[in-house]
Design a protein around this motif. Sequence first.
Motif, PDB file in Angstrom:
ATOM      1  N   ALA A 186      53.078  14.785  21.334  1.00  0.00           N
ATOM      2  CA  ALA A 186      53.914  15.752  22.047  1.00  0.00           C
ATOM      3  C   ALA A 186      55.364  15.665  21.594  1.00  0.00           C
ATOM      4  N   ASP A 191      56.839  19.301  22.413  1.00  0.00           N
ATOM      5  CA  ASP A 191      56.184  19.869  23.598  1.00  0.00           C
ATOM      6  C   ASP A 191      56.763  19.226  24.858  1.00  0.00           C
ATOM      7  N   PHE A 192      57.814  19.832  25.392  1.00  0.00           N
ATOM      8  CA  PHE A 192      58.535  19.277  26.533  1.00  0.00           C
ATOM      9  C   PHE A 192      57.628  19.132  27.761  1.00  0.00           C
ATOM     10  N   GLU A 193      56.822  20.169  28.036  1.00  0.00           N
ATOM     11  CA  GLU A 193      55.968  20.136  29.224  1.00  0.00           C
ATOM     12  C   GLU A 193      54.919  19.038  29.123  1.00  0.00           C
ATOM     13  N   ALA A 194      54.356  18.839  27.928  1.00  0.00           N
ATOM     14  CA  ALA A 194      53.371  17.775  27.757  1.00  0.00           C
ATOM     15  C   ALA A 194      54.003  16.402  27.969  1.00  0.00           C
ATOM     16  N   LEU A 196      56.601  15.777  29.925  1.00  0.00           N
ATOM     17  CA  LEU A 196      56.826  15.649  31.371  1.00  0.00           C
ATOM     18  C   LEU A 196      55.561  15.196  32.088  1.00  0.00           C
ATOM     19  N   ALA A 197      54.410  15.722  31.656  1.00  0.00           N
ATOM     20  CA  ALA A 197      53.154  15.395  32.320  1.00  0.00           C
ATOM     21  C   ALA A 197      52.777  13.936  32.136  1.00  0.00           C
ATOM     22  N   ALA A 223      62.760  14.323  33.151  1.00  0.00           N
ATOM     23  CA  ALA A 223      63.375  15.411  32.385  1.00  0.00           C
ATOM     24  C   ALA A 223      64.299  14.869  31.302  1.00  0.00           C
ATOM     25  N   ALA A 226      62.144  13.077  28.584  1.00  0.00           N
ATOM     26  CA  ALA A 226      61.407  14.068  27.795  1.00  0.00           C
ATOM     27  C   ALA A 226      62.348  14.807  26.854  1.00  0.00           C
ATOM     28  N   ALA A 230      61.741  14.914  22.791  1.00  0.00           N
ATOM     29  CA  ALA A 230      61.143  16.162  22.311  1.00  0.00           C
ATOM     30  C   ALA A 230      61.597  16.448  20.875  1.00  0.00           C
ATOM     31  N   ARG A 267      50.440   6.951  33.589  1.00  0.00           N
ATOM     32  CA  ARG A 267      51.758   7.528  33.347  1.00  0.00           C
ATOM     33  C   ARG A 267      52.713   6.461  32.795  1.00  0.00           C
TER      34      ARG A 267
END
Length: 290
Positions: A186, A191-194, A196-197, A223, A226, A230, A267
Amino acid sequence: MDEQELLAARFEEHRPRLRAVAYRMLGSAAESDDAVQGTWLRLVRTDVGDVANLRRWLTTVVARVSLDMLRSRETRRDDPWESRLPAPAVGHDVGVGPDERAELTDSVGLALLVVLDTLSPAERLAFVLHDMFAVPFDEIAPIVELTPAATRQLASQARRRVQGTVPDPGTDMARRREVVDVFLAASRGGDFEALLALLDPDVVLHVDPAATLSGVAGAVGAAAVAGTFAGRASAARPALIDGLPGAVWAPGGGPRVVIGFTVEAGRIVAIGLVADADHLDRMDLRIRDV
């Protein structure tokens, strides 16, 4: 032997302990040597005739010096991330051999250093002095400017955080490898959203002093972390770091920066960037295939 030589000889008897305290406080062999040197400079300006217990006095001074260095470091952590990766920093006492430097790192793994760096300077001092060096709370309290009872509570808070986040060797290694591999993919893809997850909301990015010198900054929160990674880890290769999944940047085959991960319940709760040359030399690093 004159008085100065006698004082120096007495100081050298305590140097290994002082360096060990400073290293656990600062996480850097170079900075720990600076703290020990600062302690020596204070000693030569002190009337030792007024010092009832030199070992106790020196431990207190090196702890104060290290605490000041930690607090100063905190003020520099909003420096911007720069695109260039850091080169290792080399710095240690003249005449200190690898066997002596090994004593600093053998019992302090990357995971513990990452967790210690998530503590406040006062929490770290209380935990290190009491839990690692058996210094009584009534001696620690004046250093952090608290009562012994409040200092005990401070150490207790730190202990709970350390015990809750240092990885257990029995955890699912396959799952942790998967988390790290997905994170690196990621990061490479931006892939910022990936990202974050994969990150705990309170994730902490720890950057050791060697990396900080190159402008790499720590960060707190999913945030911020990430955003830091990124599109940044294109050159990082997955690796085992002291047996734990992580990544390494090794141009020309030699490790320059290690990225360690602390994973809980699938996580990432902490990430550590390590560039300190002495620490890198003591790690067991193995590049692995994804």
